[in-house]
Motif scaffolding. Structure first.
Motif, PDB file in Angstrom:
ATOM      1  N   GLU A  70      29.725  59.846 109.024  1.00 53.03           N
ATOM      2  CA  GLU A  70      29.218  61.127 108.561  1.00 53.03           C
ATOM      3  C   GLU A  70      28.469  60.952 107.244  1.00 53.03           C
ATOM      4  N   VAL A  71      27.288  61.524 107.167  1.00 52.12           N
ATOM      5  CA  VAL A  71      26.489  61.473 105.951  1.00 52.12           C
ATOM      6  C   VAL A  71      26.840  62.689 105.094  1.00 52.12           C
ATOM      7  N   VAL A  72      27.195  62.431 103.831  1.00 49.15           N
ATOM      8  CA  VAL A  72      27.557  63.518 102.926  1.00 49.15           C
ATOM      9  C   VAL A  72      26.323  63.918 102.134  1.00 49.15           C
ATOM     10  N   ASP A  73      26.020  65.196 102.171  1.00 48.72           N
ATOM     11  CA  ASP A  73      24.879  65.717 101.428  1.00 48.72           C
ATOM     12  C   ASP A  73      25.322  65.960  99.987  1.00 48.72           C
ATOM     13  N   HIS A  74      24.709  65.245  99.047  1.00 47.31           N
ATOM     14  CA  HIS A  74      25.062  65.389  97.635  1.00 47.31           C
ATOM     15  C   HIS A  74      24.158  66.403  96.958  1.00 47.31           C
ATOM     16  N   ARG A  75      24.708  67.044  95.954  1.00 51.83           N
ATOM     17  CA  ARG A  75      23.896  67.921  95.117  1.00 51.83           C
ATOM     18  C   ARG A  75      22.941  67.056  94.303  1.00 51.83           C
ATOM     19  N   PRO A  76      21.806  67.593  93.949  1.00 56.49           N
ATOM     20  CA  PRO A  76      20.931  66.848  93.039  1.00 56.49           C
ATOM     21  C   PRO A  76      21.619  66.705  91.674  1.00 56.49           C
ATOM     22  N   ALA A  77      21.320  65.630  90.980  1.00 58.49           N
ATOM     23  CA  ALA A  77      21.952  65.364  89.688  1.00 58.49           C
ATOM     24  C   ALA A  77      21.678  66.475  88.681  1.00 58.49           C
ATOM     25  N   TRP A  78      20.551  67.164  88.795  1.00 61.65           N
ATOM     26  CA  TRP A  78      20.257  68.215  87.824  1.00 61.65           C
ATOM     27  C   TRP A  78      21.219  69.397  87.947  1.00 61.65           C
ATOM     28  N   HIS A  79      21.937  69.497  89.049  1.00 58.18           N
ATOM     29  CA  HIS A  79      22.947  70.552  89.190  1.00 58.18           C
ATOM     30  C   HIS A  79      24.108  70.352  88.222  1.00 58.18           C
ATOM     31  N   LEU A  80      24.223  69.150  87.641  1.00 53.26           N
ATOM     32  CA  LEU A  80      25.249  68.912  86.622  1.00 53.26           C
ATOM     33  C   LEU A  80      25.026  69.773  85.385  1.00 53.26           C
ATOM     34  N   PHE A  81      23.826  70.330  85.266  1.00 53.48           N
ATOM     35  CA  PHE A  81      23.522  71.207  84.141  1.00 53.48           C
ATOM     36  C   PHE A  81      24.482  72.394  84.098  1.00 53.48           C
ATOM     37  N   ILE A  82      24.894  72.898  85.251  1.00 51.22           N
ATOM     38  CA  ILE A  82      25.775  74.074  85.307  1.00 51.22           C
ATOM     39  C   ILE A  82      27.140  73.773  84.673  1.00 51.22           C
ATOM     40  N   PRO A  83      27.879  72.731  85.126  1.00 51.52           N
ATOM     41  CA  PRO A  83      29.154  72.464  84.461  1.00 51.52           C
ATOM     42  C   PRO A  83      28.990  71.995  83.015  1.00 51.52           C
ATOM     43  N   LEU A  84      27.910  71.278  82.720  1.00 47.51           N
ATOM     44  CA  LEU A  84      27.689  70.849  81.329  1.00 47.51           C
ATOM     45  C   LEU A  84      27.463  72.047  80.418  1.00 47.51           C
ATOM     46  N   LEU A  85      26.693  73.012  80.880  1.00 52.51           N
ATOM     47  CA  LEU A  85      26.443  74.226  80.101  1.00 52.51           C
ATOM     48  C   LEU A  85      27.737  75.021  79.926  1.00 52.51           C
ATOM     49  N   ALA A  86      28.523  75.120  80.982  1.00 53.03           N
ATOM     50  CA  ALA A  86      29.804  75.833  80.882  1.00 53.03           C
ATOM     51  C   ALA A  86      30.724  75.150  79.877  1.00 53.03           C
ATOM     52  N   GLY A  87      30.790  73.822  79.911  1.00 57.84           N
ATOM     53  CA  GLY A  87      31.605  73.090  78.942  1.00 57.84           C
ATOM     54  C   GLY A  87      31.121  73.308  77.522  1.00 57.84           C
ATOM     55  N   LEU A  88      29.813  73.331  77.335  1.00 52.69           N
ATOM     56  CA  LEU A  88      29.254  73.590  76.008  1.00 52.69           C
ATOM     57  C   LEU A  88      29.620  74.986  75.519  1.00 52.69           C
ATOM     58  N   VAL A  89      29.563  75.967  76.402  1.00 58.16           N
ATOM     59  CA  VAL A  89      29.925  77.340  76.039  1.00 58.16           C
ATOM     60  C   VAL A  89      31.403  77.409  75.653  1.00 58.16           C
ATOM     61  N   VAL A  90      32.274  76.753  76.415  1.00 59.91           N
ATOM     62  CA  VAL A  90      33.706  76.745  76.096  1.00 59.91           C
ATOM     63  C   VAL A  90      33.947  76.110  74.733  1.00 59.91           C
ATOM     64  N   ALA A  91      33.349  74.951  74.495  1.00 64.65           N
ATOM     65  CA  ALA A  91      33.550  74.250  73.222  1.00 64.65           C
ATOM     66  C   ALA A  91      33.018  75.074  72.054  1.00 64.65           C
ATOM     67  N   GLU A  92      31.841  75.632  72.198  1.00 64.84           N
ATOM     68  CA  GLU A  92      31.253  76.415  71.109  1.00 64.84           C
ATOM     69  C   GLU A  92      32.050  77.690  70.857  1.00 64.84           C
ATOM     70  N   THR A  93      32.515  78.338  71.911  1.00 62.56           N
ATOM     71  CA  THR A  93      33.326  79.549  71.746  1.00 62.56           C
ATOM     72  C   THR A  93      34.615  79.238  70.996  1.00 62.56           C
ATOM     73  N   LEU A  94      35.286  78.146  71.361  1.00 59.67           N
ATOM     74  CA  LEU A  94      36.498  77.757  70.631  1.00 59.67           C
ATOM     75  C   LEU A  94      36.188  77.435  69.174  1.00 59.67           C
ATOM     76  N   GLY A  95      35.072  76.762  68.930  1.00 55.73           N
ATOM     77  CA  GLY A  95      34.683  76.455  67.559  1.00 55.73           C
ATOM     78  C   GLY A  95      34.431  77.715  66.745  1.00 55.73           C
ATOM     79  N   ILE A  96      33.750  78.684  67.343  1.00 54.00           N
ATOM     80  CA  ILE A  96      33.494  79.950  66.642  1.00 54.00           C
ATOM     81  C   ILE A  96      34.797  80.682  66.384  1.00 54.00           C
ATOM     82  N   LEU A  97      35.670  80.747  67.391  1.00 54.52           N
ATOM     83  CA  LEU A  97      36.975  81.389  67.193  1.00 54.52           C
ATOM     84  C   LEU A  97      37.760  80.717  66.071  1.00 54.52           C
ATOM     85  N   ALA A  98      37.760  79.404  66.067  1.00 54.64           N
ATOM     86  CA  ALA A  98      38.520  78.665  65.059  1.00 54.64           C
ATOM     87  C   ALA A  98      37.940  78.881  63.661  1.00 54.64           C
TER      88      ALA A  98
END
Length: 185
Positions: free
Chosen positions: A2-30
């Motif tokens: 079975e051939v697995v269809d992978h997401r394009p690497a640029w889709h990593l932008f979504i989790p990377l952006l979410a991680g950045l938002v989480v880190a920055e939000t915690l930094g602002i709260l702190a």
């Protein structure tokens, strides 16, 4: 096969952006919501430790121990160890990660609401950076796991970032306290 269809690497932008938002939000709260150190002189909670610092240090040390378990079991899952993988490796990997994360919650609670994002000492700036970066890296890794079909290299890199940021925060706090304070609890 079975051939697995992978997401394009640029889709990593979504989790990377979410991680950045989480880190920055915690930094602002702190930075913005820290309560005066005189408001609660004994700390929020200590359990059976002498003070909140020791609670944080031992929770972070236990979390690091579970993170090392994560590293070892991930190497087993990716067949990087010379032994055959037993059936219990995947559940141990998942539960060690969950436990490590749960142990970081009281640490983050004290850091964000009691001590804040410290900038008056280089060691504390580095520790504060690694602390918020850990939660951003964790959010990124969880999204990569849950969104599926990313390139095979994405998850090990995300996991190594989580481990590295936890190790950095532990090194600048727990190891520092172990070296400077004689009391264990």
């Amino acid at each position: 096969m079975e051939v697995v269809d992978h997401r394009p690497a640029w889709h990593l932008f979504i989790p990377l952006l979410a991680g950045l938002v989480v880190a920055e939000t915690l930094g602002i709260l702190a930075r913005e919501l820290v309560i005066s150190p005189n408001a609660y002189p004994g700390g929020y909670f200590r359990l059976f430790f002498t003070d909140p610092y020791h609670l944080k240090v031992w929770c972070a040390t236990a979390a690091l121990g579970f993170a090392v378990t994560q590293l070892f079991t991930a190497a087993w899952i990716y067949r990087k160890l010379p032994w055959p993988k037993p059936r219990w490796v995947n559940p141990v990997h998942r539960w060690s990660g969950r436990t490590a994360f749960a142990l970081t919650i009281p640490v983050a609670y004290h850091c964000v609401f009691r001590y804040g994002f410290q900038t008056y000492d280089t060691r504390l700036v580095i520790h504060s950076f690694f602390g918020v970066a850990f939660f951003g890296a964790f959010a990124t890794k969880v999204l990569i796991v849950r969104m599926h079909r990313f390139p095979v290299w994405a998850l090990p890199i995300a996991g190594s970032r989580v481990f590295a940021t936890l190790m950095g925060a532990w090194y600048e706090s727990a190891l520092w306290l172990f070296r400077t304070v004689d009391a264990v609890f």
